[in-house]
Design a protein around this motif. Structure first.
Motif, PDB file in Angstrom:
ATOM      1  N   GLY A  43     -15.068  46.699  17.660  1.00 13.18           N
ATOM      2  CA  GLY A  43     -14.342  45.569  18.241  1.00 13.18           C
ATOM      3  C   GLY A  43     -12.914  45.500  17.741  1.00 13.18           C
ATOM      4  O   GLY A  43     -11.978  45.242  18.520  1.00 13.18           O
ATOM      5  N   ASN A  44     -12.716  45.739  16.446  1.00 12.01           N
ATOM      6  CA  ASN A  44     -11.362  45.690  15.880  1.00 12.01           C
ATOM      7  C   ASN A  44     -10.458  46.757  16.495  1.00 12.01           C
ATOM      8  O   ASN A  44      -9.280  46.506  16.790  1.00 12.01           O
ATOM      9  CB  ASN A  44     -11.420  45.884  14.365  1.00 12.01           C
ATOM     10  CG  ASN A  44     -12.105  44.730  13.649  1.00 12.01           C
ATOM     11  OD1 ASN A  44     -12.249  43.645  14.207  1.00 12.01           O
ATOM     12  ND2 ASN A  44     -12.548  44.963  12.433  1.00 12.01           N
ATOM     13  N   CYS A  46     -10.852  48.139  19.454  1.00 10.31           N
ATOM     14  CA  CYS A  46     -10.599  47.744  20.845  1.00 10.31           C
ATOM     15  C   CYS A  46      -9.508  46.673  20.919  1.00 10.31           C
ATOM     16  O   CYS A  46      -8.685  46.683  21.847  1.00 10.31           O
ATOM     17  CB  CYS A  46     -11.878  47.245  21.502  1.00 10.31           C
ATOM     18  SG  CYS A  46     -13.113  48.542  21.788  1.00 10.31           S
ATOM     19  N   MET A  47      -9.488  45.777  19.950  1.00 15.83           N
ATOM     20  CA  MET A  47      -8.426  44.777  19.898  1.00 15.83           C
ATOM     21  C   MET A  47      -7.073  45.450  19.713  1.00 15.83           C
ATOM     22  O   MET A  47      -6.086  45.111  20.377  1.00 15.83           O
ATOM     23  CB  MET A  47      -8.677  43.782  18.770  1.00 15.83           C
ATOM     24  CG  MET A  47      -9.806  42.810  19.022  1.00 15.83           C
ATOM     25  SD  MET A  47      -9.441  41.619  20.341  1.00 15.83           S
ATOM     26  CE  MET A  47      -8.271  40.532  19.494  1.00 15.83           C
ATOM     27  N   ALA A  55     -13.799  44.779  23.375  1.00  9.86           N
ATOM     28  CA  ALA A  55     -13.839  44.104  22.080  1.00  9.86           C
ATOM     29  C   ALA A  55     -14.820  42.945  22.120  1.00  9.86           C
ATOM     30  O   ALA A  55     -15.641  42.776  21.196  1.00  9.86           O
ATOM     31  CB  ALA A  55     -12.440  43.602  21.701  1.00  9.86           C
TER      32      ALA A  55
END
Length: 265
Positions: A43-44, A46-47, A55
């Motif tokens: 997720g990080n 993707c952010m 994310a």
């Protein structure tokens, strides 16, 4: 994955983390906590890549695993809610962002000690959201709490504390309290000078903010002084063609012109 991310290769890092997650998911004796932690890393990344849909998907999966295996009152669940708040904030869904932040802060306040880094992290994100929503009076309270926590953890001379003082300065400037804004910007400058030295770009940014305050007060001599210092720092660090240098020089020249107009020879 960590190595590739440190090298700035987010695409390769994402592939490595995804492979690690797939191995865990297909294997026997699943380590659900490790799977949730991998999903947070995905997720990080993707952010960082501005892939907010992916994310959100990763953070939601992490949240489900953490609640199932760690319970609702756990720091990792707080982090998941906060990360989901960040996604919603970037997507300008401020209501969802606020709800997620509140969920995260509620858990943090229940299970963590009062001066815990996670609480400061959530509180600063909530303050940033409030500023976006135009509720600067409430944002001020959250940044003040963040300063108290970060000062307790790291000491008063820390970049986190300086950044919160700078943000408080912006809030007070927008609220028209120039004197208090000046004090906050000065606090930020003094901390950054103590940490990084008086020729660091962070100090130059503080000087620009103070110069803008001087402009608002029609103190063009003071503004000229601060803009000049900022311009020299940026020039020494980045050269004359950098956007920061050019912006500071422009402000410096404008202040000089205003000063001459106010006090013609």
């Amino acid at each position: 994955g960590n190595i590739f991310r440190a090298q700035g290769d987010n695409k390769k890092a994402r592939e490595e983390y995804q492979q690690a997650f797939d191995i865990q998911e297909k294997g026997r004796g699943k380590n659900f906590e490790e799977m949730a932690d991998i999903l947070q890393q995905i997720g990080n990344i993707c952010m960082d890549m501005e892939d907010y849909a992916s994310a959100r998907q990763a953070y939601r999966k992490s949240l489900e695993l953490n609640i199932k295996n760690r319970g609702t009152n756990h720091e990792s669940v707080c982090r998941d809610y906060t990360n989901l708040g960040l996604v919603a904030q970037e997507l300008q869904d401020y209501t969802e962002a606020w709800d997620n932040y509140q969920q995260g802060l509620g858990i943090a306040d229940r299970v963590l000690e009062e001066n815990h880094p996670m609480i400061a992290y959530v509180v600063k994100n909530m303050a940033g959201l409030l500023m976006r929503m135009g509720d600067e009076t409430t944002a001020k309270d959250y940044y003040t709490r963040a300063i108290r926590i970060d000062s307790s953890i790291h000491g008063k001379e820390h970049p986190y504390v300086a950044q919160s003082y700078n943000n408080l300065g912006m809030i007070m400037q927008n609220l028209g309290d120039i004197s208090t804004a000046y004090n906050h910007f000065e606090n930020a400058r003094e901390i950054n000078e103590a940490i990084f030295g008086n020729t660091h770009p962070k100090v130059a940014i503080n000087l620009l903010n103070i110069g803008n305050l001087m402009n608002m007060k029609s103190d063009f001599k003071g503004a000229e002084k601060y803009f000049k210092r900022a311009a020299k720092i940026f020039h020494a660090r980045y050269g004359e063609n950098h956007q920061h240098t050019q912006a500071a020089v422009k402000n410096w020249r404008n202040a000089t012109a205003q000063l001459k107009q106010k006090n013609p020879s």
